[in-house]
Design a protein around this motif. Structure first.
Motif, short mmCIF file in Angstrom:
data_model
loop_
_atom_site.label_atom_id
_atom_site.label_comp_id
_atom_site.label_asym_id
_atom_site.label_seq_id
_atom_site.Cartn_x
_atom_site.Cartn_y
_atom_site.Cartn_z
N ARG A 115 11.21 -0.86 -4.22
CA ARG A 115 10.62 0.05 -3.22
C ARG A 115 11.62 0.28 -2.09
O ARG A 115 11.53 -0.36 -1.04
CB ARG A 115 9.33 -0.55 -2.66
CG ARG A 115 8.25 -0.82 -3.68
CD ARG A 115 7.52 0.45 -4.10
NE ARG A 115 6.45 0.13 -5.03
CZ ARG A 115 5.22 -0.26 -4.67
NH1 ARG A 115 4.93 -0.37 -3.38
NH2 ARG A 115 4.31 -0.53 -5.58
N SER A 150 6.42 2.85 2.97
CA SER A 150 6.88 2.52 4.32
C SER A 150 6.19 1.28 4.88
O SER A 150 6.25 1.03 6.07
CB SER A 150 6.65 3.70 5.25
OG SER A 150 5.25 4.01 5.31
N PRO A 180 0.78 -1.24 0.00
CA PRO A 180 0.00 0.00 0.00
C PRO A 180 0.81 1.29 0.00
O PRO A 180 0.33 2.31 -0.43
CB PRO A 180 -0.83 -0.13 1.28
CG PRO A 180 -0.01 -1.01 2.18
CD PRO A 180 0.67 -1.98 1.27
N ARG A 181 2.03 1.28 0.50
CA ARG A 181 2.82 2.50 0.59
C ARG A 181 4.29 2.14 0.74
O ARG A 181 4.64 1.01 1.05
CB ARG A 181 2.37 3.35 1.79
CG ARG A 181 2.48 2.62 3.12
CD ARG A 181 1.85 3.40 4.26
NE ARG A 181 2.03 2.72 5.53
CZ ARG A 181 1.29 1.72 5.95
NH1 ARG A 181 0.31 1.25 5.20
NH2 ARG A 181 1.52 1.16 7.14
#
Length: 261
Positions: free
Chosen positions: A131, A110, A107-108
């Motif tokens: 990522r 971090s 989702p992100r």
């Protein structure tokens, strides 16, 4: 300075290798640190005796069936150059699907990601490469990855994750494929998972749901004939949005499920 062996050239070594040309070229260019174009353009280039002996040794090992990745100690996966030893499973191109599906569901930047059953570090490293901000628990390779030696979840404490991904052992004990090809040389611990090949998948799927944050995904690679049983297990253990995905060869390869609550 190494002595040059009279009459031994790049072309001579390739011709006497006893291997398909592509395999011989792969081994020789790895040994010499040269590109394929160099081998072709400099076929008459003399080779020093030490390199010639090493090349002949590598060719002999490959003729016995030993995987090239174990001979060279190298394998590329998802654009990452990996160091490979006989202690780990050789990363396969079809496992890149696992990485692609994981990247779609993170989702992100971090997000907290857990890879279970890490061997060479291929999956975790590919995710870290794509990522850089991810917080990954798996294996070290000059990336922001935490290493944990654990029997699946046992040493991880109460932490939860946004995504759990694994390419676990999934070959049934006694499967005839274990006596064929590269599998003959790979560690049984990384391949065999009980009588039906589902022991590790079953254990991970059962325990992973409570280790996922709400909305978090579980992704598991499985065998070519395990699609239906994996989907059933995901359903039994309460995952939602269960779906199975084929690799580029149109072979069922990865099962995905999500924790809703």
């Amino acid at each position: 300075m190494n002595a040059v062996e009279t009459g031994v050239t790049i072309g001579t070594l390739l011709r006497e290798s006893g291997l398909p040309r592509s395999e011989a070229e792969l081994l020789l260019r790895t040994l010499l640190g040269r590109e394929r174009a160099h081998l072709i353009a400099h076929a008459e280039e003399a080779i020093d005796s030490s390199k010639a002996r090493s090349a002949r040794d590598w060719f002999a090992r490959r003729r016995t069936g030993e995987p090239a990745a174990y001979i060279t100690g190298r394998r590329e996966f998802y654009g990452v150059a990996l160091h490979i030893t006989p202690d780990v499973l050789i990363p396969r191109p079809e496992t890149e699907l696992l990485v692609e599906l994981a990247l779609e569901r993170i989702p992100r930047a971090s997000a907290r990601v857990l890879e279970l059953g890490t061997g060479s570090g291929a999956v975790a490293l590919a995710l870290a490469k794509e990522r850089p901000g991810l917080k990954i628990i798996a294996r070290e390779h000059g990336a922001a990855i935490d290493l944990v030696y654990s029997d699946w979840f046992e040493a991880l404490g109460p932490e939860q994750f946004d995504l759990i991904v694994s390419n676990p052992p999934y070959v049934a004990a006694g499967d005839a494929h274990l006596e064929q090809g590269d599998l003959r040389f790979e560690p049984p611990l990384a391949l065999v998972a009980g009588e039906d090949g589902l022991a590790c998948i079953r254990k991970i799927a059962e325990r992973a749901r409570t280790r996922l944050r709400p909305g978090g995904w579980l992704l598991l690679e499985h065998g070519y004939d395990q699609k239906d049983r994996c989907a059933e297990l995901f359903g039994e253990f309460g995952y939602a949005d269960v779906e199975d995905f084929d690799d580029l060869a149109r072979v069922p390869r990865v099962c995905a499920g999500r924790r809703l609550d």
